[in-house]
Write an enzyme that holds these catalytic residues in place. Structure first.
Site, PDB file in Angstrom:
ATOM      1  CE  LYS A  22      -1.595   1.601   4.078  1.00 28.67           C
ATOM      2  NZ  LYS A  22      -1.342   3.008   4.384  1.00 28.67           N
ATOM      3  CG  ASN A  23       2.363   2.700   3.559  1.00 25.23           C
ATOM      4  OD1 ASN A  23       1.194   3.052   3.335  1.00 25.23           O
ATOM      5  ND2 ASN A  23       2.795   2.394   4.753  1.00 25.23           N
ATOM      6  CB  CYS A 116      -4.468   6.521  10.653  1.00 21.99           C
ATOM      7  SG  CYS A 116      -5.078   5.163   9.685  1.00 21.99           S
ATOM      8  NE  ARG A 121       0.304  10.559   9.768  1.00 21.86           N
ATOM      9  CZ  ARG A 121      -0.169   9.542   9.037  1.00 21.86           C
ATOM     10  NH1 ARG A 121      -1.423   9.207   9.102  1.00 21.86           N
ATOM     11  NH2 ARG A 121       0.652   8.904   8.209  1.00 21.86           N
ATOM     12  CG  ASP A 305       3.100   1.495   9.633  1.00 21.22           C
ATOM     13  OD1 ASP A 305       3.384   1.633   8.434  1.00 21.22           O
ATOM     14  OD2 ASP A 305       2.808   2.462  10.369  1.00 21.22           O
ATOM     15  NE  ARG A 397      -7.129   4.891   5.542  1.00 17.07           N
ATOM     16  CZ  ARG A 397      -6.642   6.015   6.009  1.00 17.07           C
ATOM     17  NH1 ARG A 397      -7.071   6.495   7.153  1.00 17.07           N
ATOM     18  NH2 ARG A 397      -5.730   6.678   5.347  1.00 17.07           N
TER      19      ARG A 397
HETATM   20  C1  EPZ Z   1       4.382   6.906   6.179  1.00 11.91           C
HETATM   21  O1  EPZ Z   1       3.628   7.978   6.736  1.00 11.91           O
HETATM   22  C2  EPZ Z   1       3.417   5.742   6.099  1.00 11.91           C
HETATM   23  N1  EPZ Z   1       2.287   6.093   5.247  1.00 11.91           N
HETATM   24  C3  EPZ Z   1       2.905   5.386   7.504  1.00 11.91           C
HETATM   25  O2  EPZ Z   1       2.087   4.236   7.388  1.00 11.91           O
HETATM   26  C4  EPZ Z   1       4.107   5.041   8.388  1.00 11.91           C
HETATM   27  O3  EPZ Z   1       3.657   4.800   9.685  1.00 11.91           O
HETATM   28  C5  EPZ Z   1       5.084   6.223   8.390  1.00 11.91           C
HETATM   29  O4  EPZ Z   1       5.480   6.545   7.025  1.00 11.91           O
HETATM   30  C6  EPZ Z   1       6.353   5.908   9.177  1.00 11.91           C
HETATM   31  O5  EPZ Z   1       6.966   4.778   8.654  1.00 11.91           O
HETATM   32  C7  EPZ Z   1       2.455   6.095   3.906  1.00 11.91           C
HETATM   33  O6  EPZ Z   1       3.525   5.786   3.399  1.00 11.91           O
HETATM   34  C8  EPZ Z   1       1.268   6.480   3.088  1.00 11.91           C
HETATM   35  P1  EPZ Z   1       6.506  10.255   8.278  1.00 11.91           P
HETATM   36  P2  EPZ Z   1       4.250   9.479   6.735  1.00 11.91           P
HETATM   37  O7  EPZ Z   1       6.452  11.500   7.479  1.00 11.91           O
HETATM   38  O8  EPZ Z   1       5.030   9.699   5.500  1.00 11.91           O
HETATM   39  C9  EPZ Z   1       6.629  13.505  11.690  1.00 11.91           C
HETATM   40  C10 EPZ Z   1       0.195   2.920   7.732  1.00 11.91           C
HETATM   41  O9  EPZ Z   1      -0.357   2.438   8.739  1.00 11.91           O
HETATM   42  N2  EPZ Z   1       6.672  14.459  10.578  1.00 11.91           N
HETATM   43  O10 EPZ Z   1       7.718   9.370   8.191  1.00 11.91           O
HETATM   44  O11 EPZ Z   1       3.149  10.409   7.059  1.00 11.91           O
HETATM   45  C11 EPZ Z   1       5.269  12.821  11.774  1.00 11.91           C
HETATM   46  O12 EPZ Z   1       4.374  13.626  12.510  1.00 11.91           O
HETATM   47  C12 EPZ Z   1       0.690   4.346   7.741  1.00 11.91           C
HETATM   48  O13 EPZ Z   1       0.387   2.288   6.655  1.00 11.91           O
HETATM   49  C13 EPZ Z   1       6.884  15.797  10.884  1.00 11.91           C
HETATM   50  O14 EPZ Z   1       7.032  16.169  12.033  1.00 11.91           O
HETATM   51  O15 EPZ Z   1       5.236   9.351   7.991  1.00 11.91           O
HETATM   52  C14 EPZ Z   1       5.603  11.535  12.470  1.00 11.91           C
HETATM   53  O16 EPZ Z   1       5.644  11.752  13.866  1.00 11.91           O
HETATM   54  C15 EPZ Z   1       0.455   5.022   9.077  1.00 11.91           C
HETATM   55  N3  EPZ Z   1       6.925  16.706   9.865  1.00 11.91           N
HETATM   56  C16 EPZ Z   1       6.996  11.196  11.953  1.00 11.91           C
HETATM   57  O17 EPZ Z   1       7.532  12.415  11.421  1.00 11.91           O
HETATM   58  C17 EPZ Z   1       6.744  16.327   8.556  1.00 11.91           C
HETATM   59  O18 EPZ Z   1       6.793  17.210   7.663  1.00 11.91           O
HETATM   60  C18 EPZ Z   1       7.001  10.154  10.858  1.00 11.91           C
HETATM   61  O19 EPZ Z   1       6.217  10.663   9.810  1.00 11.91           O
HETATM   62  C19 EPZ Z   1       6.530  14.967   8.275  1.00 11.91           C
HETATM   63  C20 EPZ Z   1       6.498  14.043   9.293  1.00 11.91           C
END
Ligand code: EPZ
Length: 416
Positions: A22-23, A116, A121, A305, A397
């Site tokens: 998915k991701n 979610c 985020r 995850d 999802r």
């Molecule tokens: C991706 O989300 C995945 N989703 C998530 O999977 C996964 O949990 C996550 O990466 C971490 O591995 C998709 O790929 C669609 P991040 P993403 O940006 O890109 C903070 C699932 O269940 N952050 O790495 O949104 C954020 O708040 C989903 O399949 C900032 O602070 O994750 C978080 O605490 C859930 N500023 C941390 O970084 C930003 O600009 C990780 O977020 C971006 C992120």
């Protein structure tokens, strides 16, 4: 609203195949916007998140077609540059069209993404990086608008190895003038997947999978055909379900390297695992597990995850284990639901102390997000009695036809 009704206690047996990631797909689809040619993706899972991303691309003017697990995207006819709230609010990954739209059309406008509720985020890393590539950005009325006549390459340092920010910036940089270096980049397999797909389209990128990604801007990109990698989190979920229900299950279509941290942790719990050359992993669990500590980290660490499904495993293991969630600040919503099934979990900030119990008992519970839903399915299959899970749309999802696939290996689960 659908719900699952599960009668726990069955020992599962048989083989369950992992679907496309998915991701990975949620990054590859926005990448199609960069191309004026035709892109074809194979092994795309039928998930609501994928459906909504396809709606976003359609809304922007791309020709989109999904037959079975094959998706075709024609990116040449883009007419729109704005993703309305009604679409953007459906999935978090809708924010990944911003980089491609600015790179391809000179401007793009996206409502703040949904997804979610596992923390605030924010998108500060995305926006800071896009600014460093020369985009001007405004945020108002719940929208982010970005524009640039021509993006220019730059050296970018991410504060946190954000997966989405790394992907957004890679996609913006491929059509920028000059070279871009992304430091402290996310190392997830989905980022490597995006590099491979973009390079197949004619981009010049290297370093994905490490914390330094180098992009040499090119003038335009063509189409490409690509088979999506298997979903490492779905694989981890099935392995965890097999261990929690003390079953004998083969999980097929797994890239072993992508699940190393999960396999290592399962072995620490005492899970009996056999790894076969043909991308299969067999769990044969008879003994009770023993609780160990877990800590979620960016890849290649233990994935966030998998935190919720592992909480179910810890609840059924001997002894006490501490789960530390270091990636998201509010990802323990499943704890209260597991407690309704008899789990003994105490949350202390970003750590949860889990004391194993003899068994879980079926109850009516609510899925609050995708992976919390998976944890509750695992708990229901292992529990004594009947479990009813509301909020199955969250599970849809990320897990295609989960009830059907679990029934095929002996799970007593139906969708009402
Ligand atoms: C991706 O989300 C995945 N989703 C998530 O999977 C996964 O949990 C996550 O990466 C971490 O591995 C998709 O790929 C669609 P991040 P993403 O940006 O890109 C903070 C699932 O269940 N952050 O790495 O949104 C954020 O708040 C989903 O399949 C900032 O602070 O994750 C978080 O605490 C859930 N500023 C941390 O970084 C930003 O600009 C990780 O977020 C971006 C992120």
């Amino acid at each position: 609203m659908s719900r699952y009704v599960i009668r726990g206690g069955n020992r599962l047996e048989g083989t369950i195949r992992v679907n496309g990631s998915k991701n990975a797909v949620l990054a590859l689809l926005p990448a199609c916007l960069l191309s004026e040619g035709t892109c074809v993706l194979h092994d795309v899972p039928k998930l609501s998140d994928v459906y909504w991303m396809l709606q976003v691309l359609k809304h922007l003017g791309a020709d989109v077609d999904m037959r079975g697990s094959v998706v075709t995207v024609e990116g040449k006819g883009i007419t729109q540059n704005e993703v309305p709230n009604s679409l953007a609010c459906r999935i978090r990954a809708s924010n990944l069209v911003l980089g491609p739209m600015i790179a391809r059309c000179g401007w793009g406008k996206v409502a703040y993404p949904g997804g979610c509720s596992i923390g605030s985020r924010p998108m500060d890393e995305h926006l800071r990086g896009l600014k460093q590539l020369g985009a001007s950005l405004t945020e108002k009325h719940g929208f982010i608008e970005g524009s640039a006549k021509q993006l220019t390459g730059n050296e970018i340092y991410l504060d946190f190895p954000s997966v989405g920010a790394t992907e957004n910036l890679m996609m913006a940089a491929v059509l920028a003038q000059g070279n871009t270096l992304i430091h402290n980049a996310a190392r997830e397999p989905e980022v490597v997947e995006l590099q491979n797909f973009l390079c197949a389209m004619g981009a010049k990128i290297k370093g994905a999978g490490t914390s330094g990604i180098a992009v040499e801007g090119v003038r335009s990109l063509g189409g490409a055909e690509h088979r999506v990698i298997p979903d490492r989190i779905e694989a981890g979920t099935f392995l965890t379900i097999a261990a929690a229900t003390r079953s004998d299950v083969v999980v097929s279509n797994v890239i072993l390297e992508h699940v190393e941290a999960v396999v290592a942790k399962l072995r620490e719990f005492g899970t009996k695992l056999n790894i076969y050359e043909n991308n299969e992993i067999r769990v044969r669990q008879t003994k009770r597990l023993r609780g160990v500590d877990c800590k979620t980290m960016p890849y290649p660490g233990f994935p966030t995850d998998m935190q919720a499904p592992f909480m179910t495993l810890m609840s059924l293991a001997d002894g006490v284990g501490v789960m530390s969630e270091t990636v998201f600040e509010n990802r323990f919503k499943h704890v209260d639901e597991l407690a309704r099934m008899g789990a003994n979990i105490r949350v202390e900030g970003r750590a949860a102390v889990v004391k194993g119990v003899k068994s879980l008992s079926g109850a009516c519970v609510m899925a609050s997000d995708l992976r919390a839903g998976a944890a509750l399915v695992a708990a229901g299959l292992a529990a004594e009695g009947i479990t009813e899970i509301d909020g199955v749309h969250y599970i849809d999802r990320g897990y295609e036809a989960l009830d059907h696939r679990l029934r095929e290996i002996g799970g007593d689960i139906v969708r009402i």
